[in-house]
Design a protein around this motif. Sequence first.
Motif, PDB file in Angstrom:
ATOM      1  N   SER A   9      77.674  77.249 -52.133  1.00 21.23           N
ATOM      2  CA  SER A   9      77.218  77.314 -50.528  1.00 21.23           C
ATOM      3  C   SER A   9      76.247  76.589 -50.227  1.00 21.23           C
ATOM      4  N   ILE A  10      76.028  75.784 -49.127  1.00 26.53           N
ATOM      5  CA  ILE A  10      74.915  75.159 -48.846  1.00 26.53           C
ATOM      6  C   ILE A  10      74.807  75.390 -47.106  1.00 26.53           C
ATOM      7  N   VAL A  11      73.561  75.066 -46.743  1.00 21.67           N
ATOM      8  CA  VAL A  11      73.434  75.033 -45.116  1.00 21.67           C
ATOM      9  C   VAL A  11      73.060  73.787 -44.679  1.00 21.67           C
ATOM     10  N   LYS A  16      77.255  76.373 -42.345  1.00 21.87           N
ATOM     11  CA  LYS A  16      77.482  76.772 -43.898  1.00 21.87           C
ATOM     12  C   LYS A  16      78.532  75.617 -44.108  1.00 21.87           C
ATOM     13  N   HIS A  17      78.383  75.035 -45.476  1.00 24.50           N
ATOM     14  CA  HIS A  17      79.220  74.198 -46.056  1.00 24.50           C
ATOM     15  C   HIS A  17      79.598  74.434 -47.681  1.00 24.50           C
ATOM     16  N   LEU A  18      80.584  73.840 -48.209  1.00 17.06           N
ATOM     17  CA  LEU A  18      80.673  74.193 -49.500  1.00 17.06           C
ATOM     18  C   LEU A  18      80.320  72.876 -50.374  1.00 17.06           C
ATOM     19  N   GLU A  98      89.510  78.895 -50.294  1.00 18.86           N
ATOM     20  CA  GLU A  98      89.084  80.158 -49.580  1.00 18.86           C
ATOM     21  C   GLU A  98      87.940  80.867 -50.375  1.00 18.86           C
ATOM     22  N   CYS A  99      86.744  80.992 -49.806  1.00 23.20           N
ATOM     23  CA  CYS A  99      85.905  82.003 -50.472  1.00 23.20           C
ATOM     24  C   CYS A  99      85.223  82.926 -49.340  1.00 23.20           C
ATOM     25  N   ILE A 100      84.385  83.978 -50.082  1.00 20.45           N
ATOM     26  CA  ILE A 100      83.728  84.857 -49.262  1.00 20.45           C
ATOM     27  C   ILE A 100      82.224  84.518 -49.926  1.00 20.45           C
ATOM     28  N   LEU A 107      84.256  81.253 -45.920  1.00 22.76           N
ATOM     29  CA  LEU A 107      84.385  79.484 -45.991  1.00 22.76           C
ATOM     30  C   LEU A 107      85.472  79.446 -46.225  1.00 22.76           C
ATOM     31  N   ILE A 108      86.365  78.236 -45.339  1.00 28.77           N
ATOM     32  CA  ILE A 108      87.396  77.626 -46.091  1.00 28.77           C
ATOM     33  C   ILE A 108      87.425  76.168 -45.814  1.00 28.77           C
ATOM     34  N   ILE A 109      87.801  75.425 -47.159  1.00 25.56           N
ATOM     35  CA  ILE A 109      87.647  73.941 -46.944  1.00 25.56           C
ATOM     36  C   ILE A 109      89.094  73.506 -47.489  1.00 25.56           C
TER      37      ILE A 109
END
Length: 122
Positions: A9-11, A16-18, A98-100, A107-109
């Motif tokens: 996870s990054i900002v 928030k992005h993956l 999908e992650c928490i 966060l979903i990508i």
Amino acid sequence: MTVKIYLRSIVKNGEKHLAMFDTNRQGDINNLTTDVYAGDKVIWKLDCCSGIKSITRIYSKEKEHPVFKSDPKKRFLCKGFKLHLEKGAEGKEKYTIECILSNNTELIIDPYIRVPPPDPSK
């Protein structure tokens, strides 16, 4: 062969992005295309200090499944997922992760996985 996809996870610009990178030395933010071969094993796992609490689900976004003949399975005793590609897998497929995150937000990508056609010379 085993290809590992690491998640973090990054900002960026306050959002928030993956960030993802794989053992093929490819990386991107929210939009990685990972190249694998039929018969390979793909493992999704959290990067060290990833800022992710858990990966909750990984599944195909497509109606046809040229690569994901089944959904990736959660790996026991770790926070990752695993998929063994069948010998006949070929093509490019969009899928969802999908992650928490550590702050309990979801966060979903939707990255891609690509399997090139077999090399007839081999």
